[in-house]
Design an enzyme around this catalytic site. Structure first.
Site, short mmCIF file in Angstrom:
data_model
loop_
_atom_site.label_atom_id
_atom_site.label_comp_id
_atom_site.label_asym_id
_atom_site.label_seq_id
_atom_site.Cartn_x
_atom_site.Cartn_y
_atom_site.Cartn_z
N SER A 103 -39.25 -3.50 3.63
CA SER A 103 -38.54 -4.78 3.42
C SER A 103 -38.58 -4.89 1.68
O SER A 103 -39.01 -4.40 1.00
CB SER A 103 -39.90 -5.71 3.49
OG SER A 103 -39.23 -7.01 3.05
N GLU A 119 -40.55 -14.99 7.16
CA GLU A 119 -39.57 -14.97 6.22
C GLU A 119 -38.40 -16.00 6.61
O GLU A 119 -38.25 -16.96 5.68
CB GLU A 119 -38.91 -13.71 6.19
CG GLU A 119 -37.47 -13.68 5.28
CD GLU A 119 -36.71 -12.17 5.80
OE1 GLU A 119 -37.27 -11.06 5.27
OE2 GLU A 119 -35.93 -12.29 6.07
N HIS A 170 -43.34 -10.35 9.58
CA HIS A 170 -42.99 -10.55 8.04
C HIS A 170 -41.79 -11.08 8.41
O HIS A 170 -41.50 -12.40 7.63
CB HIS A 170 -42.82 -9.24 7.44
CG HIS A 170 -42.12 -9.21 6.06
ND1 HIS A 170 -40.52 -9.46 6.00
CD2 HIS A 170 -42.44 -9.35 4.77
CE1 HIS A 170 -40.36 -9.57 4.76
NE2 HIS A 170 -41.44 -9.23 4.14
N ASN A 171 -40.61 -10.81 8.90
CA ASN A 171 -39.57 -11.55 9.05
C ASN A 171 -39.61 -12.96 9.61
O ASN A 171 -39.00 -13.84 9.38
CB ASN A 171 -38.40 -10.44 9.68
CG ASN A 171 -37.74 -9.50 9.07
OD1 ASN A 171 -38.47 -9.17 8.10
ND2 ASN A 171 -36.71 -8.87 9.42
N LYS A 221 -43.41 -5.60 10.47
CA LYS A 221 -42.36 -5.91 9.76
C LYS A 221 -41.65 -6.99 10.43
O LYS A 221 -41.00 -7.98 9.81
CB LYS A 221 -41.39 -4.75 9.74
CG LYS A 221 -40.08 -4.93 9.20
CD LYS A 221 -39.93 -5.39 7.79
CE LYS A 221 -38.84 -6.00 6.89
NZ LYS A 221 -37.57 -6.30 7.48
C1 6PG Z 1 -36.32 -7.54 4.32
C2 6PG Z 1 -35.29 -8.55 5.01
C3 6PG Z 1 -34.48 -7.64 5.87
C4 6PG Z 1 -33.19 -8.46 6.27
C5 6PG Z 1 -33.68 -9.04 7.34
C6 6PG Z 1 -32.61 -10.29 7.43
O1 6PG Z 1 -37.52 -7.61 4.61
O2 6PG Z 1 -35.82 -6.87 3.50
O3 6PG Z 1 -36.18 -9.09 6.33
O4 6PG Z 1 -34.93 -7.00 6.72
O5 6PG Z 1 -32.55 -8.89 5.16
O6 6PG Z 1 -33.33 -8.46 8.60
O7 6PG Z 1 -32.55 -10.70 8.69
P1 6PG Z 1 -31.61 -11.83 9.23
O8 6PG Z 1 -29.98 -11.35 9.33
O9 6PG Z 1 -32.25 -11.88 10.98
O10 6PG Z 1 -31.87 -12.87 8.58
#
Ligand code: 6PG
Length: 625
Positions: A287, A349, A345-346, A342
């Site tokens: 990430s 996010e 985490h997203n 991970k």
């Molecule tokens: C990270 C981000 C990375 C990516 C996402 C975006 O942790 O660096 O999460 O993995 O930018 O996959 O996700 P979406 O395109 O689903 O918003």
């Protein structure tokens, strides 16, 4: 490294001449007390060795401004090697000189003036934990041939990377900056992807010494064994295709890491498949986006534990550092746990991003604040406990103009996604863990994507949105912080549920720690979590209870006022709703149970039951059970 009399000093001196790199003999750095203890026939313990190893680590660190150094040290245990390489943040090559006990004892007999008595050799053999990485050399060979073998090993590529897209090339540059010799491979697609690896070595000065390939076999053969190969390709079928192509060229014990956002269930299948041909597979969450990959991401490796030991020094070298200087990476756990965390985490996010979008909407359109004024509020908030990377980039976005126009105002309001938020919601649902705010964030993206219907509905319904009354910025920020605690509670609870279900032994505090830097959801709240999570519910932690008791009214006011004024705030609302439900000792779920029993005779438990009993009521006859 190696036990006493393995020839470390002799080989070290010769190697220093061959490579023109300074040599330091660990024996010269023992405090007198250690030497006296050994001379009296007593083996050193961990405590005796601690300070000595730390001083050797400091010595090695000091040489990194130049070419580094060659260090001779017994380095008998894994924990000693960790101290030696602590915070080096640079490539470390390990060479184990090993030999038969009898041979080394004979050597000790003829060696003069050394403080180490022969009687201690057995204790050294007993203590030795052989590393699962590095070069093993049998000291029966002449010192010259040992040196040749080490020089060849040192000059060989130590790490392979497949996929030179934005993330792949940034990670490759990060590795190269830490002194890692690289082989790079990118597929050849006529007219689309041609000589991509070679171009990367020409474009980025750090990669000038890397070897570039578009032939997979040559790429694999160029790498030291056991090979360490990072896949940085799009998640999905492409990963299986590359693995199928790779397998014929790999050897038993090689390590392959998938650094994409792969689904954890796919990772588990791939681990099994690769395990059957003797390849160690790791699902590695990475990430931090492009910047993170280049300057230090948070790295979440899960899967083959021995494989992790082999790649550990490299992952630690390239990861972001936490506030104490420790790398933001750790072995997450077995199976697909690295990719699972991970994924969550997203999911968090998505929720953190949506909360900010809702906050921005209410401040700008309900409270009629200008983007500059909002940015100012956010800038002040960045000095408080609300500080986070996502708040910081949101502030930057609100200050960015293209010509006279706020750049944001020209961006179409349809949120895209690549799947991880969706998988988080599915996983939460499958595991029976409420992740309502995370799910609300995903659904908010889906609602936004229906732009045409929204435009049509806006005309047909013509609902008026009103200015909300709330303009008390302090109160809004407390509402925001309250909702964020709930997001973090839900994310960590989901990981905890998965750990129980899949029998992963996860260290939650360590997980929070590696998310304090490098990753997208790094924040001051995560710093607090790194000192407080322990596998129990975050919402039951006394500090969080105290905070939410003091601030729930702010969250409630924000939700009520903005909802009443017609503004959609799905994540804030879900957070408040969850808090109300989570803190309700008596819920109306008894009615659900009664309904289930009435229409399907599913049975229910009584409040007075001591054990899990099932009761059924004949509901058609009043007052009879
Ligand atoms: C990270 C981000 C990375 C990516 C996402 C975006 O942790 O660096 O999460 O993995 O930018 O996959 O996700 P979406 O395109 O689903 O918003």
């Amino acid at each position: 490294m190696g036990v006493s009399a393995a020839g470390k000093s002799t080989v070290g001196h010769l190697l220093s001449k061959a490579l023109d790199i300074p040599f330091y003999d660990g024996d010269d750095y023992h405090p007198q007390a250690n030497k006296d203890k050994m001379a009296s026939g007593q083996p050193l313990n961990d405590h005796d060795r601690q300070g000595w190893l730390e001083s050797l680590n400091a010595l090695a660190n000091a040489t990194l401004q130049k070419d580094g150094c060659i260090l001779a040290c017994s380095a008998l245990k894994e924990s000693y090697r960790e101290i030696l390489s602590h915070r080096l943040g640079h490539r470390t090559d390990w060479v184990l000189l090993h030999g038969d006990f009898d041979l080394l004892r004979d050597r000790m007999q003829v060696r003069n003036g050394h403080f180490m008595p022969q009687s201690l050799l057995q204790s050294q053999f007993d203590t030795l934990e052989k590393p699962v990485y590095g070069l093993y050399l049998d000291v029966k060979q002449s010192p010259e041939s040992l040196v040749n073998a080490i020089v060849n090993y040192y000059r060989q590529t130590s790490f392979g990377l497949i996929g030179l897209g934005v993330m792949g090339s940034s990670l490759a540059r990060n590795l190269a900056r830490k002194g890692v010799r690289l082989s790079l491979f990118n597929r050849h697609v006529p007219g689309k992807e041609e000589k991509v690896a070679e171009k990367a070595t020409q474009t980025f000065p750090e990669l000038a010494d890397a070897q570039a390939f578009d032939n997979l076999e040559a790429f694999v053969l160029s790498i030291q064994r056991p090979r360490k190969i990072f896949l940085m390709i799009n998640a999905g079928k492409a990963v299986d295709a590359v693995l199928d192509d790779l397998v014929p060229f790999l050897d038993f014990g090689d390590v392959v890491m998938d650094g994409g956002n792969s689904h954890y269930a796919d990772t588990l299948l791939r681990m099994d498949k690769m395990g059957k041909v003797g390849v160690r597979f790791l699902g590695v969450g990475v990430s931090g986006g492009e910047e993170g990959a280049l300057h230090g991401p948070a790295i979440m490796p899960g899967g083959d534990a021995v494989g992790y030991q082999i790649v550990k020094p490299y992952l630690r070298a390239i990861a972001a550092k936490d506030k104490h200087g420790s790398p933001c990476t750790t072995y997450v756990g077995k199976g697909g746990s690295g990719h699972f965390v991970k994924m969550v985490h997203n999911g968090m996010e998505y929720a953190e991003m949506q909360l900010l979008a809702e906050l921005y909407q209410c401040m700008r359109f309900a409270a009629k604040m200008s983007p500059e004024a909002i940015a100012q509020v956010f800038e002040q908030a960045l000095q408080t406990e609300a500080e986070s990377y996502l708040l910081e980039i949101t502030t930057r976005i609100l200050q960015h103009r293209t010509g006279d126009v706020l750049t944001l105002d020209d961006i179409l309001d349809q949120a895209a996604h690549k799947g991880t938020g969706n998988w988080t919601t599915v996983a939460a649902s499958q595991l029976g863990e409420p992740a309502t705010v995370l799910t609300a964030a995903l659904n908010a993206r889906y609602v936004s994507a229906n732009k045409d219907k929204r435009v049509q509905a806006a005309q047909m319904y013509d609902f008026a949105t009103q200015n909300a009354v709330v303009t008390d910025v302090g109160s809004i920020l407390q509402a925001y912080q309250s909702a964020r605690w709930i997001v973090h509670h839900q994310g960590f609870s989901l990981i905890q549920k998965a750990a129980e279900t899949y029998h992963w032994e996860l260290d939650f505090r360590e997980l929070a720690r590696i998310w304090t830097n490098g990753c997208i959801i790094r924040s001051r709240m995560m710093e607090q979590l790194a000192e407080m999570v322990d596998g129990t519910s975050i919402l039951l932690h006394p500090n969080v209870v105290a905070y939410l008791k003091a601030n729930k009214e702010h969250l409630k006011a924000f939700v009520l006022q903005n909802t009443a004024a017609g503004w959609p705030i799905p994540c804030f609302s879900a957070a408040l709703d969850f808090m109300n439900a989570f803190t309700q000792a008596e819920s109306p779920a008894n009615l659900i149970q009664a309904q289930r029993d009435l229409f399907g005779a599913h049975g229910y438990r009584r409040k007075s039951d001591h054990a899990a009993e099932s009761h059924h009521t004949i509901w058609t006859t009043l007052n009879k059970t």
